[in-house]
Design a protein around this motif. Structure first.
Motif, PDB file in Angstrom:
ATOM      1  N   GLY A 160      46.451  54.108  40.994  1.00  0.00           N
ATOM      2  CA  GLY A 160      45.017  54.333  40.809  1.00  0.00           C
ATOM      3  C   GLY A 160      44.687  55.796  40.601  1.00  0.00           C
ATOM      4  O   GLY A 160      43.869  56.145  39.737  1.00  0.00           O
ATOM      5  N   GLU A 161      45.300  56.667  41.393  1.00  0.00           N
ATOM      6  CA  GLU A 161      45.032  58.101  41.263  1.00  0.00           C
ATOM      7  C   GLU A 161      45.526  58.650  39.928  1.00  0.00           C
ATOM      8  O   GLU A 161      44.872  59.514  39.323  1.00  0.00           O
ATOM      9  N   LEU A 174      40.878  56.146  33.571  1.00  0.00           N
ATOM     10  CA  LEU A 174      40.430  55.080  32.676  1.00  0.00           C
ATOM     11  C   LEU A 174      39.038  54.581  33.061  1.00  0.00           C
ATOM     12  O   LEU A 174      38.213  54.269  32.196  1.00  0.00           O
ATOM     13  N   THR A 175      38.771  54.520  34.354  1.00  0.00           N
ATOM     14  CA  THR A 175      37.458  54.103  34.820  1.00  0.00           C
ATOM     15  C   THR A 175      36.402  55.125  34.451  1.00  0.00           C
ATOM     16  O   THR A 175      35.298  54.772  34.015  1.00  0.00           O
ATOM     17  N   THR A 204      43.899  51.190  47.458  1.00  0.00           N
ATOM     18  CA  THR A 204      44.616  50.818  48.670  1.00  0.00           C
ATOM     19  C   THR A 204      45.905  50.105  48.286  1.00  0.00           C
ATOM     20  O   THR A 204      45.954  49.406  47.269  1.00  0.00           O
ATOM     21  N   ASP A 205      46.951  50.288  49.077  1.00  0.00           N
ATOM     22  CA  ASP A 205      48.191  49.548  48.860  1.00  0.00           C
ATOM     23  C   ASP A 205      48.196  48.227  49.624  1.00  0.00           C
ATOM     24  O   ASP A 205      49.168  47.470  49.554  1.00  0.00           O
ATOM     25  N   ARG A 206      47.112  47.962  50.336  1.00  0.00           N
ATOM     26  CA  ARG A 206      46.980  46.699  51.061  1.00  0.00           C
ATOM     27  C   ARG A 206      46.658  45.565  50.087  1.00  0.00           C
ATOM     28  O   ARG A 206      45.986  45.766  49.077  1.00  0.00           O
ATOM     29  N   TYR A 207      47.157  44.365  50.381  1.00  0.00           N
ATOM     30  CA  TYR A 207      46.851  43.200  49.561  1.00  0.00           C
ATOM     31  C   TYR A 207      45.415  42.779  49.853  1.00  0.00           C
ATOM     32  O   TYR A 207      45.103  42.332  50.960  1.00  0.00           O
ATOM     33  N   VAL A 208      44.528  42.928  48.876  1.00  0.00           N
ATOM     34  CA  VAL A 208      43.101  42.685  49.072  1.00  0.00           C
ATOM     35  C   VAL A 208      42.758  41.232  48.744  1.00  0.00           C
ATOM     36  O   VAL A 208      43.194  40.693  47.726  1.00  0.00           O
ATOM     37  N   ASP A 209      41.973  40.612  49.604  1.00  0.00           N
ATOM     38  CA  ASP A 209      41.457  39.264  49.358  1.00  0.00           C
ATOM     39  C   ASP A 209      40.187  39.403  48.518  1.00  0.00           C
ATOM     40  O   ASP A 209      39.146  39.821  49.014  1.00  0.00           O
ATOM     41  N   LEU A 210      40.263  39.048  47.237  1.00  0.00           N
ATOM     42  CA  LEU A 210      39.143  39.274  46.335  1.00  0.00           C
ATOM     43  C   LEU A 210      37.883  38.545  46.789  1.00  0.00           C
ATOM     44  O   LEU A 210      36.789  39.117  46.782  1.00  0.00           O
TER      45      LEU A 210
END
Length: 303
Positions: free
Chosen positions: A103-104, A110-111, A128-134
């Motif tokens: 992301g960095e 791009l954003t 975040t490197d955490r698995y995110v629950d969308l």
């Protein structure tokens, strides 16, 4: 209360699992979310949600109402999207999550470029490197690298990369340079716990994928932290090429085993299934597909 506000609040509570998280998602207070849902239940004359101090659950009426509520919101989104498209403008808000290092290095730029082209649009980028629950956390899109677990999410490939085996000149001065992937078992390996199998790595040997062990004492959940430890001569590591390409080009790190290819890692954009994809989400995905691959293939600065 506008009935659409009540429907939107109800669906957000179901997806997020709580009034508080639904409020965060909708950017309103949890008390207002509760008020909207209660008003909707009053209008319908039924209880949609069972509320306890520990959990929320759908009533039978709520389960039946939820499917129709999603269709209504999709139709509203489609109408809004068509109106904006006819005016040539993208509006609304996107919430996107991506791995920290990736992301960095890429997604933030791009954003920025995307929002410059669409000034009426706002975009919330969460790294975040955490698995995110969308669904639970209210994100429209997640960018993920590597093989994805089976799920109901919709995945679209937007690029590819690979992990290089690298070590510092200082480390190689006191350890034999591995000539074959199997030789990695005799080295100190710094493992990235974000990898699907941190303790092993696959190489293509004589056309077949072969898994080899990566013994080591240090495992860390950050590609940049792994890179720093390797730069300091602590061992060998497998690191995404986009993270270390400049280090290799400038001689701070040396690429190992270049004659043994590794499986490509897909970079995927993952979203929830929905009957109508908002134009702003489609446009952002198109932007990522068009712009990311050239950035990944570009030579590192100074090379």
């Amino acid at each position: 209360m506008d009935r659409i506000d009540g429907i939107r609040a109800f669906v957000a509570v179901v997806d997020a699992g709580s009034f508080t998280r639904a409020g965060d998602r909708l950017r309103i207070s949890n008390k207002l979310v509760s008020k909207y849902v209660a008003a909707l239940e009053g209008q319908q004359g039924v209880t949609l949600l069972n509320r306890t101090t520990r959990a929320l659950s759908l009533t039978p009426s709520g389960e039946r109402y939820l499917a129709a509520a999603r269709r209504v919101l999709a139709a509203v989104e489609e109408l809004d999207g068509q109106a904006s498209a006819e005016e040539g403008a993208l509006t609304g808000r996107l919430r996107v999550t991506a791995p920290v290092t990736f992301g960095e290095m890429f997604v933030a730029v791009l954003t920025r470029d995307f929002t410059r082209r669409h000034p009426a649009l706002s975009l919330d980028l969460h790294l975040t490197d955490r698995y995110v629950d969308l669904a639970a956390e209210g994100f429209d899109l997640a960018l993920r690298i590597g093989q994805l677990p089976d799920s109901s999410l919709i995945a679209r490939r937007i690029g590819q990369t690979e992990a290089w085996a690298v070590a510092s000149p200082a480390y190689l001065a006191s350890h034999p340079r591995p000539a074959h992937p199997e030789a990695l078992r005799d080295h100190l390996c710094i493992r990235d716990s974000n990898a699907q199998t941190p303790g092993r790595a696959s190489f293509l040997i004589e056309g077949k994928a072969v898994s080899v062990p990566l013994p080591g004492r240090i495992t860390v959940n950050s590609a940049q932290a792994v890179r720093q430890l390797v730069l300091e001569g602590e061992g060998v590591a497998l690191i995404p090429s986009f993270v270390v390409a400049r280090d290799v080009a400038e001689g701070r790190l040396q690429r190992l085993l270049p004659d043994f290819a590794r499986p490509q890692l897909d970079i995927q954009a993952v979203s929830l299934p929905q009957p109508f994809v908002p134009p702003r989400l489609s446009a952002y995905l198109d932007h990522l597909r068009a712009r990311l691959s050239p950035l990944l293939k570009a030579p590192p600065p100074g090379s």
